[in-house]
Motif scaffolding. Sequence first.
Motif, PDB file in Angstrom:
ATOM      1  N   VAL A 153      35.615  36.524  46.602  1.00 22.49           N
ATOM      2  CA  VAL A 153      34.571  37.541  46.434  1.00 22.49           C
ATOM      3  C   VAL A 153      35.184  38.904  46.701  1.00 22.49           C
ATOM      4  CG1 VAL A 153      32.352  38.412  47.262  1.00 22.49           C
ATOM      5  CG2 VAL A 153      32.777  35.954  47.205  1.00 22.49           C
ATOM      6  N   ILE A 154      34.875  39.862  45.850  1.00 24.29           N
ATOM      7  CA  ILE A 154      35.384  41.222  46.023  1.00 24.29           C
ATOM      8  C   ILE A 154      34.431  41.991  46.928  1.00 24.29           C
ATOM      9  CG2 ILE A 154      35.918  43.387  44.846  1.00 24.29           C
ATOM     10  CD1 ILE A 154      36.596  41.608  42.360  1.00 24.29           C
ATOM     11  N   THR A 155      34.943  42.424  48.078  1.00 22.47           N
ATOM     12  CA  THR A 155      34.136  43.211  49.007  1.00 22.47           C
ATOM     13  C   THR A 155      34.573  44.666  49.061  1.00 22.47           C
ATOM     14  OG1 THR A 155      35.583  42.561  50.841  1.00 22.47           O
ATOM     15  CG2 THR A 155      33.630  41.202  50.456  1.00 22.47           C
ATOM     16  N   SER A 156      35.795  44.933  48.622  1.00 19.57           N
ATOM     17  CA  SER A 156      36.270  46.316  48.581  1.00 19.57           C
ATOM     18  C   SER A 156      37.107  46.555  47.322  1.00 19.57           C
ATOM     19  CB  SER A 156      37.097  46.641  49.827  1.00 19.57           C
ATOM     20  OG  SER A 156      38.208  45.757  49.940  1.00 19.57           O
ATOM     21  N   SER A 157      38.102  45.704  47.121  1.00 20.13           N
ATOM     22  CA  SER A 157      38.970  45.819  45.950  1.00 20.13           C
ATOM     23  C   SER A 157      39.466  44.429  45.567  1.00 20.13           C
ATOM     24  CB  SER A 157      40.166  46.726  46.248  1.00 20.13           C
ATOM     25  OG  SER A 157      40.996  46.126  47.234  1.00 20.13           O
ATOM     26  N   LEU A 158      39.997  44.326  44.360  1.00 16.17           N
ATOM     27  CA  LEU A 158      40.524  43.046  43.892  1.00 16.17           C
ATOM     28  C   LEU A 158      41.711  42.602  44.754  1.00 16.17           C
ATOM     29  CD1 LEU A 158      40.400  40.784  41.807  1.00 16.17           C
ATOM     30  CD2 LEU A 158      41.853  42.168  40.322  1.00 16.17           C
ATOM     31  N   SER A 159      42.610  43.532  45.064  1.00 17.21           N
ATOM     32  CA  SER A 159      43.768  43.184  45.890  1.00 17.21           C
ATOM     33  C   SER A 159      43.334  42.801  47.293  1.00 17.21           C
ATOM     34  CB  SER A 159      44.759  44.350  45.929  1.00 17.21           C
ATOM     35  OG  SER A 159      44.134  45.534  46.388  1.00 17.21           O
ATOM     36  N   GLY A 160      42.295  43.472  47.805  1.00 16.14           N
ATOM     37  CA  GLY A 160      41.770  43.125  49.131  1.00 16.14           C
ATOM     38  C   GLY A 160      41.180  41.723  49.154  1.00 16.14           C
ATOM     39  N   ALA A 161      40.509  41.336  48.059  1.00 17.62           N
ATOM     40  CA  ALA A 161      39.940  39.987  47.964  1.00 17.62           C
ATOM     41  C   ALA A 161      41.046  38.942  47.931  1.00 17.62           C
ATOM     42  CB  ALA A 161      39.066  39.885  46.716  1.00 17.62           C
ATOM     43  N   MET A 162      42.129  39.236  47.229  1.00 14.87           N
ATOM     44  CA  MET A 162      43.265  38.312  47.186  1.00 14.87           C
ATOM     45  C   MET A 162      43.855  38.129  48.584  1.00 14.87           C
ATOM     46  SD  MET A 162      43.752  37.169  44.144  1.00 14.87           S
ATOM     47  CE  MET A 162      42.917  37.519  42.597  1.00 14.87           C
ATOM     48  N   ASP A 163      44.030  39.221  49.262  1.00 12.74           N
ATOM     49  CA  ASP A 163      44.607  39.175  50.612  1.00 12.74           C
ATOM     50  C   ASP A 163      43.706  38.376  51.549  1.00 12.74           C
ATOM     51  OD1 ASP A 163      46.661  40.144  52.558  1.00 12.74           O
ATOM     52  OD2 ASP A 163      44.931  41.113  53.452  1.00 12.74           O
ATOM     53  N   HIS A 164      42.391  38.563  51.430  1.00 12.44           N
ATOM     54  CA  HIS A 164      41.443  37.851  52.287  1.00 12.44           C
ATOM     55  C   HIS A 164      41.522  36.349  52.076  1.00 12.44           C
ATOM     56  CE1 HIS A 164      37.432  36.254  53.456  1.00 12.44           C
ATOM     57  NE2 HIS A 164      37.567  37.115  54.456  1.00 12.44           N
ATOM     58  N   ASP A 173      47.471  41.666  40.133  1.00 10.19           N
ATOM     59  CA  ASP A 173      48.081  42.351  38.997  1.00 10.19           C
ATOM     60  C   ASP A 173      47.863  41.579  37.705  1.00 10.19           C
ATOM     61  OD1 ASP A 173      49.007  44.434  40.524  1.00 10.19           O
ATOM     62  OD2 ASP A 173      50.996  43.582  40.831  1.00 10.19           O
ATOM     63  N   LYS A 174      48.019  40.258  37.774  1.00  7.79           N
ATOM     64  CA  LYS A 174      47.833  39.425  36.586  1.00  7.79           C
ATOM     65  C   LYS A 174      46.400  39.505  36.067  1.00  7.79           C
ATOM     66  CE  LYS A 174      51.804  37.073  36.005  1.00  7.79           C
ATOM     67  NZ  LYS A 174      52.553  36.987  34.739  1.00  7.79           N
ATOM     68  N   ILE A 175      45.431  39.437  37.002  1.00  3.91           N
ATOM     69  CA  ILE A 175      44.019  39.498  36.595  1.00  3.91           C
ATOM     70  C   ILE A 175      43.707  40.858  35.980  1.00  3.91           C
ATOM     71  CG2 ILE A 175      41.637  39.478  37.439  1.00  3.91           C
ATOM     72  CD1 ILE A 175      42.548  37.476  39.548  1.00  3.91           C
ATOM     73  N   ALA A 176      44.238  41.921  36.599  1.00  3.86           N
ATOM     74  CA  ALA A 176      44.014  43.258  36.066  1.00  3.86           C
ATOM     75  C   ALA A 176      44.594  43.385  34.661  1.00  3.86           C
ATOM     76  CB  ALA A 176      44.636  44.298  37.000  1.00  3.86           C
ATOM     77  N   ASP A 177      45.744  42.762  34.429  1.00  2.00           N
ATOM     78  CA  ASP A 177      46.353  42.795  33.098  1.00  2.00           C
ATOM     79  C   ASP A 177      45.490  42.049  32.078  1.00  2.00           C
ATOM     80  OD1 ASP A 177      48.514  44.291  33.883  1.00  2.00           O
ATOM     81  OD2 ASP A 177      49.832  42.576  34.223  1.00  2.00           O
ATOM     82  N   ILE A 178      44.917  40.919  32.487  1.00  3.55           N
ATOM     83  CA  ILE A 178      44.096  40.117  31.572  1.00  3.55           C
ATOM     84  C   ILE A 178      42.825  40.850  31.180  1.00  3.55           C
ATOM     85  CG2 ILE A 178      42.685  38.018  31.403  1.00  3.55           C
ATOM     86  CD1 ILE A 178      44.819  36.642  33.168  1.00  3.55           C
ATOM     87  N   TYR A 179      42.174  41.465  32.180  1.00  2.00           N
ATOM     88  CA  TYR A 179      40.847  42.047  31.954  1.00  2.00           C
ATOM     89  C   TYR A 179      40.853  43.559  31.724  1.00  2.00           C
ATOM     90  CZ  TYR A 179      38.625  37.647  33.404  1.00  2.00           C
ATOM     91  OH  TYR A 179      38.192  36.342  33.478  1.00  2.00           O
ATOM     92  N   ARG A 180      42.032  44.165  31.604  1.00  2.00           N
ATOM     93  CA  ARG A 180      42.063  45.631  31.561  1.00  2.00           C
ATOM     94  C   ARG A 180      41.396  46.209  30.315  1.00  2.00           C
ATOM     95  NH1 ARG A 180      48.451  47.106  30.532  1.00  2.00           N
ATOM     96  NH2 ARG A 180      48.901  45.529  28.949  1.00  2.00           N
ATOM     97  N   PHE A 194      35.322  35.793  41.543  1.00  2.00           N
ATOM     98  CA  PHE A 194      36.312  35.296  40.586  1.00  2.00           C
ATOM     99  C   PHE A 194      36.705  33.859  40.913  1.00  2.00           C
ATOM    100  CE2 PHE A 194      38.800  37.167  44.028  1.00  2.00           C
ATOM    101  CZ  PHE A 194      39.749  36.184  44.283  1.00  2.00           C
ATOM    102  N   LYS A 195      37.129  33.154  39.875  1.00  2.00           N
ATOM    103  CA  LYS A 195      37.711  31.809  40.015  1.00  2.00           C
ATOM    104  C   LYS A 195      38.918  31.734  39.076  1.00  2.00           C
ATOM    105  CE  LYS A 195      33.920  29.425  39.069  1.00  2.00           C
ATOM    106  NZ  LYS A 195      32.982  28.279  38.938  1.00  2.00           N
ATOM    107  N   LEU A 196      39.940  30.987  39.509  1.00  2.00           N
ATOM    108  CA  LEU A 196      41.189  30.937  38.753  1.00  2.00           C
ATOM    109  C   LEU A 196      41.770  29.532  38.695  1.00  2.00           C
ATOM    110  CD1 LEU A 196      43.055  33.869  40.569  1.00  2.00           C
ATOM    111  CD2 LEU A 196      41.782  34.063  38.443  1.00  2.00           C
TER     112      LEU A 196
END
Length: 419
Positions: A153-164, A173-180, A194-196
Motif C-alpha cells: 500500500v502506498i502511504t507516501s511514495s512508491l519507493s517508500g511502500a517498497m521499503d516498508h 523503478d521497474k513499476i514506474a517504467d511500466i506505468y509511466r 499494488f500487487k506483483l
Amino acid sequence: MRNIYLVAALILSTIIFSCEKKKTNESRPEENRPVKKVPPQIREYGYLLNDYRVVRDTIRLGDSFGAIMDANGVTRGEVFRISETVKDTFNPARIVAGKPYTILKAKDSSAAIKAFIYENDRINYTVVDLEDTIKAFTAKKPVTVKRKTASGVITSSLSGAMDHEGLSILLADKIADIYRWKIDFFKIQKGDQFKLIYNEKYINDTVYAGVENIEAAVLTHYDNPYYAFEFGKDSVSGFAKYYDNEANSLQSFFLKAPLKFSRISSRYTKRRFHPVQKRWKAHKGTDYAAPTGTPIWSTADGIVIKSSYTRGNGNYVKVRHNDKYTTQYLHMSKRNAKVGQRVKQGDVIGFVGQTGLATGPHVCYRFWVNGRQVDPYKQNLPSSEPLKEELKPSYYLHIERLKEELDSVPFKKIPKKIL
C-alpha cells in the motif's frame, strides 16, 4: 612338580592376556589423535582457488592496469605484451574506479601472477589468463532466478511502500517504467495499492543481483485497477512491452512526465505570480521540482530543433515530434542534445538545474499543439501502436493463468489513518 605346573600356567596366562590387550589396543583408534581438517574446495571464476594465493582488491582513482601488475611483480615489458595480446577482449585503459578485481598467484616462491580477473559488473567478468599462454575471455557468474509475488500500500511514495514491504527499490523503478505512460506518479494517492509477480536474480543462489523482470502487475489508482502483463519486446529498444487485461498497450505516444520521481511545483495557468519577476503573468508550462542533475527525458520521439541558452529560459531544449506536437524543457543545468539530433522517447536530453529565471532546481515542461501552447494534461494524446489482431488470441491465453495468480494474491490492508 605341582608348583612348577602352577607357575607355568600363570606365566602362560599372563602372556595370553598381554597379547590380547595389545591386539585390542592396536585395533582401537587413538581417541586423542588430532584429525586433520581438509579445507573445503573453493571454485570461482572457473578456477580452484585452493591452488593459488588469492589477492582481492578494488580499482582506485589513479590506478592503472600497468601499475597494478607492476606492484605484483610483472615487468613493464611484460605488461605491454599482455595488453597488446588481449586488447580485443580486455582494454586495460578502460578499467573503472570502484570495480573489484582478483589476482591469482602461484603458491611457490615465485608468486607469479597466473590470472587477473576484472569484474565488469556484479555478474559479468573478464579474465586475463597467464597460466600457459596469454589469453583473455569474458564470462558470467552462475545466476539463478527466483519467482516471487508481492503486495503493498502506498502511504507516501512508491519507493517508500517498497521499503516498508522489505522489497528492492529497483522494483519501484521497474513499476514506474511500466506505468509511466498511464499513471502520473506526481499525483500518486495515499491508499493506492499494488500487487506483483516478478523474478529476481541471485548470484550463486544467495547474493541478490537485481530484478530480472515483472511478469504481471496491478496498480489501483483513484480506485481504478491498472493491469500490466509482459508480452513481447520492442523491436528497436529491445525493452519488454506491456499490455492491460484487454490487450491495450500501456505505452503512449507521450510520457506522462519528463523525469522520474519528483513533484509538480507549479502547473500550467493563465495567471501566476512570478517568483522572480514579482508580477502576475501566465505560466504556460508545468514545473517539476527535482534535485540538480536529475536526468530529463524527451517525452516522445522527435528531432531537436533548438538547444540553446536565453536569459529567461536558461539552458533549454526544444523537440518537434511531428507536424502537430512540440515540447520544450527549460532551466537545465546542462544540455545533452544538439540541434538536428533524432531522439527517442525516454532519451536523456538534459539535466535539472536552475539556470535562467528560476528560484530553485526544476524543469519547466512546455507543450505545443499545432503551434499553440497548451496544458498537456488536458489533451487527449495518442496511444502507441496497438497489439496486432492476430496476436490477441495467444496474448489472452498467455495472461489467463497470470491474471488468475495475480488476483489470488491478497491486497495489503489500507491503514486506517489514511482512509
